[in-house]
Enzyme design. Structure first.
Site, mmCIF file in Angstrom:
data_model
loop_
_atom_site.group_PDB
_atom_site.id
_atom_site.type_symbol
_atom_site.label_atom_id
_atom_site.label_comp_id
_atom_site.label_asym_id
_atom_site.label_seq_id
_atom_site.Cartn_x
_atom_site.Cartn_y
_atom_site.Cartn_z
ATOM 1 N N LYS A 65 -32.366 -28.407 25.890
ATOM 2 C CA LYS A 65 -32.713 -27.134 26.520
ATOM 3 C C LYS A 65 -32.031 -25.925 25.878
ATOM 4 O O LYS A 65 -32.587 -24.823 25.887
ATOM 5 C CB LYS A 65 -32.385 -27.170 28.021
ATOM 6 C CG LYS A 65 -33.318 -28.043 28.839
ATOM 7 C CD LYS A 65 -33.023 -27.893 30.323
ATOM 8 C CE LYS A 65 -33.976 -28.688 31.174
ATOM 9 N NZ LYS A 65 -33.749 -28.467 32.627
ATOM 10 N N ASP A 100 -37.346 -23.667 35.693
ATOM 11 C CA ASP A 100 -36.469 -24.190 36.745
ATOM 12 C C ASP A 100 -36.184 -23.128 37.797
ATOM 13 O O ASP A 100 -36.121 -23.426 39.004
ATOM 14 C CB ASP A 100 -35.148 -24.677 36.149
ATOM 15 C CG ASP A 100 -35.301 -25.976 35.383
ATOM 16 O OD1 ASP A 100 -36.219 -26.757 35.704
ATOM 17 O OD2 ASP A 100 -34.503 -26.221 34.456
#
Length: 270
Positions: A65, A100
Site C-alpha cells: 500500500k 478505506d
C-alpha cells in the site's frame, strides 16, 4: 472481458474475488477478478506489468500500500493518508486512491450513525490513518489513541483539530465520544478488546475494523453497553464497493456483494 485484480503478499485468503465477481454477475458485466502475489519488493513492477497486460483496475493490500505510491499518481486523500489500495488505469497515467476511508464512512452511514461530534480512533497504522482522515473530512473532531503515543501524536499533527494519546487515555476520551473505531488487529487472533468494557456507553457507535471473527469481544461488550455496533465486514464491503464504482462507472449492487462476502465469512463466525 475486463479483468480486475488484487496485488498483495499473501493473497490466497482474500475475500475480494467473490465479492467483486458477485457484483459483476448481478449487473451482467463481463469481467473477472483475479489475485496476483508478486515478490514483496516488486510493487512498481507489478503495477507496470498489470498496465501492460491491460488489467482494468487493481486493488492493493499488504505489503504494497505504501510502496505502490511510486508507481501511480495518488489523489489528494491517498497522498495525505500515505497509502493506496486502489489503482485505476482508465486514464493516461495510473492513478492511486484510498477507499478505506470511504469504506469506514459508508459503513457507519449504513447503520444511521451521524458523523458529527467527536470520534476516537484506536490505532495509528495504515487503517487508523485512513479512518482518522475520513472521519475528520466528515467534520468530526478526531482523537487518536495508540500503543505508541508518539505515533498517535504524529498522525494527529497532520489532521486539523486532532489530538494524539496513549491507550491509557481511552476511558477519559470515550466519556464524551460519539464514535469509536478500532483499527488495530486486537480481537482477531485472541478474544481480547483494545478498549476497557466499562468505558463503553449507550451514546456510542462502535465500528471494529476486524472482520474475522465478525463478532469480536469489543462488539459484544459494546452491544452489552447499549452502543450501536458495526462489524468489520461492512467496512470491507464498502471499500470494495467504492473501488467497484470507480472502475465500472456503475452503481454497485451492494446487497449482492454483501451476501457474497458474508457467505465467505460465515464459516469463520460459526
Amino acid at each position: 472481458m475486463d479483468v480486475y485484480g488484487l496485488i498483495g503478499n499473501p493473497v490466497e485468503h482474500s475475500l475480494s474475488p467473490p465479492m467483486h465477481e458477485a457484483g459483476y454477475e448481478a449487473l451482467g458485466i463481463d469481467a473477472r477478478y483475479v489475485t496476483f502475489e508478486p515478490p514483496t519488493d516488486e510493487a512498481v513492477a507489478a503495477v507496470e506489468s498489470a498496465e501492460t497486460l491491460g488489467i482494468a483496475g487493481l486493488n492493493v493490500t499488504i505489503p504494497f500500500k505504501q510502496s505502490v505510491l511510486d508507481a501511480v499518481e495518488p489523489d489528494a486523500l491517498a497522498r495525505r493518508i500515505g497509502a493506496v489500495n486502489t489503482v485505476d488505469f482508465s486514464g493516461g497515467t495510473p492513478t492511486g486512491h484510498n477507499t478505506d476511508a470511504v469504506g469506514a464512512v459508508r459503513a457507519l452511514h449504513e447503520h444511521d450513525v451521524s458523523l458529527t461530534g467527536s470520534a476516537v480512533v484506536v490505532g495509528a497504522g495504515g487503517a487508523g490513518r485512513a479512518v482518522a482522515f475520513g472521519l475528520a473530512d466528515e467534520g468530526m473532531t478526531v482523537d487518536v489513541a495508540n500503543r505508541t503515543m508518539a505515533t498517535a501524536t504524529d498522525l494527529a499533527a497532520e489532521i486539523e483539530g486532532a489530538s494524539g494519546h496513549g491507550l491509557d487515555a481511552l476511558p477519559a476520551l470515550l466519556e464524551t465520544a460519539d464514535v469509536l473505531v478500532n483499527c488495530t488487529s486486537v480481537g482477531m487472533e485472541e478474544d481480547r478488546s483494545p478498549v476497557p468494557a466499562d468505558a463503553l456507553h449507550t451514546d456510542l457507535a462502535v465500528l471494529d475494523a476486524v472482520y474475522s471473527p465478525l463478532e469480536t469481544r469489543l462488539l459484544r461488550e459494546a452491544e452489552a453497553a447499549g452502543a450501536t455496533t458495526v462489524d468489520g465486514a461492512w467496512m470491507l464491503l464498502y471499500q470494495g464497493v467504492e473501488a467497484f464504482e470507480r472502475w465500472t462507472g456503475r452503481t454497485a449492487p451492494v446487497r449482492a456483494m454483501n451476501e457474497a462476502l458474508r457467505a465467505e465469512l460465515r464459516p469463520a463466525r460459526d
